[in-house]
Motif scaffolding. Sequence first.
Motif, PDB file in Angstrom:
ATOM      1  N   LEU A  61       0.920  -1.088   0.247  1.00  0.00           N
ATOM      2  CA  LEU A  61       0.604   0.215   0.238  1.00  0.00           C
ATOM      3  C   LEU A  61       1.023   1.340  -0.088  1.00  0.00           C
ATOM      4  N   ARG A  62       1.039   2.090  -0.914  1.00  0.00           N
ATOM      5  CA  ARG A  62       1.228   3.348  -1.446  1.00  0.00           C
ATOM      6  C   ARG A  62       0.851   4.156  -0.605  1.00  0.00           C
ATOM      7  N   VAL A  63       1.649   4.771   1.121  1.00  0.00           N
ATOM      8  CA  VAL A  63       1.429   5.828   1.799  1.00  0.00           C
ATOM      9  C   VAL A  63       2.312   6.953   2.086  1.00  0.00           C
ATOM     10  N   LEU A  64       1.339   8.063   1.343  1.00  0.00           N
ATOM     11  CA  LEU A  64       2.094   9.587   1.796  1.00  0.00           C
ATOM     12  C   LEU A  64       1.755  10.144   3.172  1.00  0.00           C
ATOM     13  N   VAL A  65       3.389  10.222   3.390  1.00  0.00           N
ATOM     14  CA  VAL A  65       2.800  11.561   5.346  1.00  0.00           C
ATOM     15  C   VAL A  65       3.945  12.538   5.327  1.00  0.00           C
ATOM     16  N   VAL A  66       2.960  13.172   5.360  1.00  0.00           N
ATOM     17  CA  VAL A  66       3.246  14.262   5.862  1.00  0.00           C
ATOM     18  C   VAL A  66       2.760  14.903   6.792  1.00  0.00           C
ATOM     19  N   ASP A  67       4.267  15.276   7.516  1.00  0.00           N
ATOM     20  CA  ASP A  67       4.264  16.636   8.271  1.00  0.00           C
ATOM     21  C   ASP A  67       5.194  16.825   8.794  1.00  0.00           C
ATOM     22  N   ASP A  68       5.534  18.513   9.689  1.00  0.00           N
ATOM     23  CA  ASP A  68       5.795  19.097   9.416  1.00  0.00           C
ATOM     24  C   ASP A  68       7.520  18.233  10.706  1.00  0.00           C
ATOM     25  N   ASN A  69       7.324  17.906  11.219  1.00  0.00           N
ATOM     26  CA  ASN A  69       7.221  17.226  12.409  1.00  0.00           C
ATOM     27  C   ASN A  69       8.945  15.684  12.218  1.00  0.00           C
TER      28      ASN A  69
ATOM     29  N   LEU B 124      -2.733   6.210  -0.280  1.00  0.00           N
ATOM     30  CA  LEU B 124      -3.387   7.225   0.950  1.00  0.00           C
ATOM     31  C   LEU B 124      -2.668   7.334   1.391  1.00  0.00           C
ATOM     32  N   ILE B 125      -2.630   8.924   2.196  1.00  0.00           N
ATOM     33  CA  ILE B 125      -2.132  10.033   2.516  1.00  0.00           C
ATOM     34  C   ILE B 125      -2.466  10.015   3.663  1.00  0.00           C
ATOM     35  N   LEU B 126      -1.935  11.022   4.731  1.00  0.00           N
ATOM     36  CA  LEU B 126      -1.292  10.778   6.113  1.00  0.00           C
ATOM     37  C   LEU B 126      -0.890  11.725   6.062  1.00  0.00           C
ATOM     38  N   THR B 127      -1.527  13.346   6.758  1.00  0.00           N
ATOM     39  CA  THR B 127      -1.067  14.337   7.112  1.00  0.00           C
ATOM     40  C   THR B 127      -1.749  15.402   8.284  1.00  0.00           C
ATOM     41  N   ASP B 128      -0.637  15.683   8.531  1.00  0.00           N
ATOM     42  CA  ASP B 128      -0.770  16.902  10.016  1.00  0.00           C
ATOM     43  C   ASP B 128      -1.559  17.594   9.331  1.00  0.00           C
ATOM     44  N   PHE B 129      -2.448  18.314  10.463  1.00  0.00           N
ATOM     45  CA  PHE B 129      -3.353  19.632  10.193  1.00  0.00           C
ATOM     46  C   PHE B 129      -3.229  20.792  10.091  1.00  0.00           C
ATOM     47  N   GLN B 130      -2.039  20.495  11.707  1.00  0.00           N
ATOM     48  CA  GLN B 130      -0.858  22.222  11.473  1.00  0.00           C
ATOM     49  C   GLN B 130       0.226  21.701  11.176  1.00  0.00           C
ATOM     50  N   MET B 131       0.366  22.653   9.401  1.00  0.00           N
ATOM     51  CA  MET B 131       2.271  22.785   9.479  1.00  0.00           C
ATOM     52  C   MET B 131       2.039  24.314   9.051  1.00  0.00           C
ATOM     53  N   PRO B 132       3.578  24.976   9.475  1.00  0.00           N
ATOM     54  CA  PRO B 132       3.739  25.920   8.883  1.00  0.00           C
ATOM     55  C   PRO B 132       3.669  25.989   7.267  1.00  0.00           C
ATOM     56  N   GLU B 133       3.213  27.070   6.789  1.00  0.00           N
ATOM     57  CA  GLU B 133       3.321  27.420   5.688  1.00  0.00           C
ATOM     58  C   GLU B 133       1.368  27.049   4.475  1.00  0.00           C
ATOM     59  N   MET B 134       2.200  25.772   4.458  1.00  0.00           N
ATOM     60  CA  MET B 134       0.272  24.610   4.285  1.00  0.00           C
ATOM     61  C   MET B 134       0.177  23.797   4.947  1.00  0.00           C
ATOM     62  N   GLY B 135      -1.345  24.077   5.429  1.00  0.00           N
ATOM     63  CA  GLY B 135      -1.462  23.059   6.816  1.00  0.00           C
ATOM     64  C   GLY B 135      -2.808  22.053   6.006  1.00  0.00           C
TER      65      GLY B 135
END
Length: 260
Positions: A186-194, A237-248
């Motif tokens: 399963l291809r998953v994109l993880v988006v988080d500034d931390n 699937l995309i797993l993303t944080d909702f609170q990030m700088p520049e683009m949430g």
Amino acid sequence: ADSIAHKADEKGLEFMSYLSPDVPSRLIGDPGRLRQVLVNLSGNALKFTNDGEIYIKGELAEDLGDKVKIRFLVKDTGIGIPKGKQATIFDSFTQADGSTTRTYGGTGLGTTISKQLTEMMGGEIGVESPADRNLKLETHNSTTQPLNHSTRIGGPGSAFSFTAVFTKQKGEKALLPKEEIDLSNLRVLVVDDNQTNRYILMEYLRAWGCLPVEAMGGKEALSILKESVSSREPFNLILTDFQMPEMGGFDLAKEIRATE
């Protein structure tokens, strides 16, 4: 962990915990002693950290047949411990600096008690500061992997690592049956500034057989998504944080919808 997480949130700190999938789920040990060491070390991390994060990790250090040695890590981005004081940090009533007691309070007894409890559980304890250096235990025959997963917000930080020996529990069935779900490939994109959050998610996803890719923020995620479409290897699937700088996270979702 819940009580520390609540207090960390009150201070505006990020709190993360990670238990490696290679740790057996049913073990026999002393939960009271283990809990006390974790409370002592994480309490210190909370006390001496004003910006950044606190990170607790558990991983399999060694399989001993009918027993296992588990390594625990408590890492922070706090004020750190001067190198010249690290050798005495586990001595009774010792803090790294006299001014530390005046500023933060406490006697420094928590680390001494943690050392005693760790030895009772058949383990060792050690500290490294700054936290991003290779952490060595008090004994000379064991080291952890480089601690390179934290964010750079805050101070130099410190990383306490200790081990404990547990007996494997045999002949017991899981309390709840696991539903078989195949997540292989399963291809998953993880988006988080931390960076620590990304590391934790990536490790779990790999353990489940997924093919994760990480992005530091929304703009990088959009670039990766466009490339995946061009190469005809879209993400499932995309797993993303909702609170990030520049683009949430919500803004990222809107951008993705707009390009569909």
